[in-house]
Design a protein around this motif. Sequence first.
Motif, short mmCIF file in Angstrom:
data_model
loop_
_atom_site.label_atom_id
_atom_site.label_comp_id
_atom_site.label_asym_id
_atom_site.label_seq_id
_atom_site.Cartn_x
_atom_site.Cartn_y
_atom_site.Cartn_z
N VAL A 245 0.87 -1.18 0.00
CA VAL A 245 0.00 0.00 0.00
C VAL A 245 0.90 1.22 0.00
O VAL A 245 1.89 1.28 0.75
CB VAL A 245 -0.91 0.04 1.25
CG1 VAL A 245 -1.87 1.22 1.17
CG2 VAL A 245 -1.68 -1.27 1.40
N SER A 246 0.60 2.19 -0.85
CA SER A 246 1.37 3.44 -0.85
C SER A 246 0.45 4.60 -0.53
O SER A 246 -0.75 4.59 -0.82
CB SER A 246 2.05 3.65 -2.21
OG SER A 246 1.11 3.66 -3.26
N PHE A 247 1.03 5.63 0.11
CA PHE A 247 0.26 6.79 0.57
C PHE A 247 0.88 8.08 0.02
O PHE A 247 2.10 8.20 -0.09
CB PHE A 247 0.27 6.85 2.11
CG PHE A 247 -0.17 5.58 2.78
CD1 PHE A 247 -1.51 5.34 3.04
CD2 PHE A 247 0.76 4.62 3.16
CE1 PHE A 247 -1.91 4.16 3.66
CE2 PHE A 247 0.38 3.45 3.79
CZ PHE A 247 -0.97 3.22 4.04
N HIS A 248 0.01 9.03 -0.29
CA HIS A 248 0.47 10.34 -0.75
C HIS A 248 -0.49 11.39 -0.19
O HIS A 248 -1.59 11.07 0.26
CB HIS A 248 0.54 10.40 -2.27
CG HIS A 248 1.36 11.52 -2.81
ND1 HIS A 248 2.15 12.34 -2.02
CD2 HIS A 248 1.53 11.99 -4.08
CE1 HIS A 248 2.76 13.23 -2.77
NE2 HIS A 248 2.40 13.04 -4.03
N SER A 249 -0.07 12.66 -0.24
CA SER A 249 -0.83 13.72 0.43
C SER A 249 -0.62 15.05 -0.26
O SER A 249 0.41 15.28 -0.91
CB SER A 249 -0.38 13.80 1.90
OG SER A 249 -0.90 14.94 2.52
N THR A 250 -1.59 15.95 -0.10
CA THR A 250 -1.43 17.34 -0.57
C THR A 250 -0.85 18.23 0.53
O THR A 250 -0.66 19.42 0.32
CB THR A 250 -2.78 17.93 -1.02
OG1 THR A 250 -3.66 17.99 0.12
CG2 THR A 250 -3.43 17.09 -2.10
N SER A 251 -0.56 17.66 1.71
CA SER A 251 -0.09 18.46 2.83
C SER A 251 1.38 18.82 2.70
O SER A 251 1.84 19.80 3.30
CB SER A 251 -0.30 17.71 4.15
OG SER A 251 -1.66 17.42 4.34
N MET B 112 -8.33 19.32 -4.13
CA MET B 112 -6.91 19.70 -4.04
C MET B 112 -6.03 18.58 -4.58
O MET B 112 -5.01 18.85 -5.22
CB MET B 112 -6.55 20.02 -2.59
CG MET B 112 -5.18 20.66 -2.42
SD MET B 112 -4.99 22.23 -3.32
CE MET B 112 -6.14 23.26 -2.43
N MET B 113 -6.42 17.33 -4.36
CA MET B 113 -5.66 16.22 -4.91
C MET B 113 -5.69 16.24 -6.43
O MET B 113 -4.67 16.02 -7.10
CB MET B 113 -6.20 14.89 -4.37
CG MET B 113 -5.50 13.65 -4.91
SD MET B 113 -3.70 13.63 -4.63
CE MET B 113 -3.65 13.48 -2.85
N ASP B 114 -6.85 16.54 -7.01
CA ASP B 114 -6.96 16.64 -8.47
C ASP B 114 -6.04 17.74 -9.00
O ASP B 114 -5.36 17.56 -10.02
CB ASP B 114 -8.41 16.92 -8.87
CG ASP B 114 -8.61 16.88 -10.38
OD1 ASP B 114 -8.92 15.80 -10.91
OD2 ASP B 114 -8.41 17.93 -11.04
N LEU B 115 -6.01 18.86 -8.31
CA LEU B 115 -5.17 19.98 -8.75
C LEU B 115 -3.69 19.63 -8.64
O LEU B 115 -2.87 20.03 -9.47
CB LEU B 115 -5.49 21.23 -7.92
CG LEU B 115 -6.92 21.76 -8.07
CD1 LEU B 115 -7.20 22.83 -7.03
CD2 LEU B 115 -7.13 22.31 -9.47
#
Length: 821
Positions: A632-638, A682-685
Amino acid sequence: LESLHSSRPSARLAQQDRKDAAPSLMAELKAKTNFGKAEIEALHAQFKRRTATDKGMNKEEFVEYMRLMGLEDPSDSFMEKAFQSLSSDASGLVNFKELAMSLSILLRGHEEDMVEFEFSIWDDNSDGLMSKEEFIAFYKCERETETTKSDSQLEAEAVKAFAAVDTESKGFISVEQFKTAVANHTLKMGDAFYDFVHDPLNHRASKGAVAGFTSDERGLLRLLSERINLKKGESVPYLVTMPDGSEYQVFYLLLSGKLSVVTNGTENWNVEPGQDGFIFEELVFRNDTQHVVTAATDAVTLRIPAQDFMQAYLSDAGGASTMWARFKARMASKEQPEQREKGAKVLTPANINKSLVEMQYAVRGLVPLTAERLQQEIQSGKSTKPFSEILYCNIGNPHSVGQKPITFYREVLSLVDCPSLLEKEHVGMVYPPDVIARAKELLGCIKGGTGAYSHSQGIADIRKHVAEFIRKRDGHPCNFQDLFLTNGASTGIQMILSTVINEPTDAILVPIPQYPIYSALIKLLNGTQVGYFMDEASGWSLDMGELKQKIKDTRARGCCPKALVIINPGNPVGNCLSYENLVDLVKLCKEDGILLLSDEVYQENVYKDRPFHSVKKVVRDLGKDYEGFEFVSFHSTSKGIIGECGRRGGYMELCGMDPEVQAQIYKLASSGLCSNLDGQVMMDLMVRPPQPGDASYDLWKKETSGIFDSLKRKSQMLHEQLNAIEGITCQPLQGAMYAFPNITLPPKAIEKAKSMGHAPDTMYALSLLEQTGICAVPGSGFGQREGTFHIRMTFLPSEEKLSAALVNFKRHHEEFLRKYK
């Protein structure tokens, strides 16, 4: 086939080993150990291969063999004593019979067998009696790896424990008395609880101490007690009469209210929670009391039968079930439901989820809380500190320390959140055309707008855009149905750990140092955390030998290593793992059947020559053999360049999951309905920024490049200036937004910290905050090798403020070293 097999060297060796194991010895070992014939043959084969002489094992061979069996000894003292005990003949070696008998006990023996074995190895002269000196040596060995107490404190504890079983003061104890002492020791759990219940005359309870005990400790205390509500003026008796006329002595733990105590008819004082451990506690040690106690106010106590307490903790600690049965029988006619005081809170620290109480989260711990207090003093004009603001370097929160939001993202978000703006006559004079077009496109994907729930995995079109971003990044396809849009990466991590951890023995391997969300959630979910150390000397790379040993040790302890976490680029250490390191890691996880969790939220924050490689790319590059590999991989806009922490945008990608398990994770996501819509937008952007030729591209490029270039300069500035300070070393900052410098602290500073009840780097971080206003996080909150000290600092503040702060940092460090020289 049998002929072919017999021709192999390994088979011939095994046959020879079986011949060497004499039938009479085989029969004896089968009768006296927990091993079967095949196991004894296998052990004998290993024994033969690992000894330089036929006569037996020397000490080095013995210790190494025990380690291979999963029997680690952090202090080395136990193995030393075991070898001396087993090699008691003239040869000075351990033969196979002695080895097999000891392994039978150590690996499969009952608790009583283990205790008798320990007694035999610490009974130096083998006279069947253990002297006080032998017991003290045993006690120190048992306790030195699980406590921070000094040698003299441990010795004082050992003397007290010995005296509790050497009731006739003979100066030696039998094996049965030793068993009682070990049982006392086994039940004592934490240092605070042990001191509290074993020596209440000398160890008072700090305020809130009961809430600070573990759930097991509180359970034992409640097992022994009943809750008694006292009215003001009510007498507090030390003798309680049962309906059958029998009397028993009791003592009390005060939970709330105030008690008045009169001693010898003259001395009078009031007791409040936190001042005294117990009331009438002397009944545990001698059969008299000279106190008269009354309730000075309404009060709540726990009433504990003195005899039961002695039975459970001082004379027969292994008989908890017997004590419980007797206690329940005695109290059966007195049991009543617990009554709350009128107006008392329903939820208290003592009755809420104990795993939550015990959970810790360092980045919002003692030092940041102190910083908030200092900030309030500054704002109210009451501060006397030599600085005018707190520089928050404790958390990766870019906008809070001055980073500006990206215009394109905020403009699109404003239109999506307020679609009526698109109907304004002059909207085209305020917003660029690509912003308007993107807002309309997104509104077409969001049924009901950002105020409505979405699909529980997130808006399908946005997930398709994220899948395309992953495909372009890795060069391999991505199925949007495997993507979950989450409230930041944190929610995804919590969902996965909630799925993985089924019972307390389920182990999650996390890097040390680690981001504290992992240790916090593992504690909350009642799993087992196993830390594996990153290699600081090689730029915080993965040490595969360390990982393999940790996995082996975890299984030897009876735990199941179910998942392994990496943070790449690294938080808190600022590293970036090499492609080769990741390949080795994936192969190891596949070989050992371990789920790989890859925290990749800093993938845009890479400042050196080594590029970021996702686990997804590495796994897919390895080919068909790894198609079913679970990760599982994780990503963020933070993080990254956006830094929109408050929007809580994120995603996780599930790969290789059993469809039924993935359905359960979807059910878990559905219980939260959906992640917030602004975060999804925000993720789409983030995954679809403006492209060359778009009206917003030039400004977007200028803003993002400015932020990235500044981060890169600050990472270099921080690395160079920290390494220029005496006693501080910092590995190259390859990625993320943190430094994790190693700080050499003087021995006097370490002793001072211990006397204050702080970790040494916590004391250092508090001193840094108090003297300079720089808020950093102690390395102990992230984990670190024993004897090393670190702090974590972000390099997010402006270049001007960071430069000035580093001057103050250097000055503080030099003054700190002089103070504790």
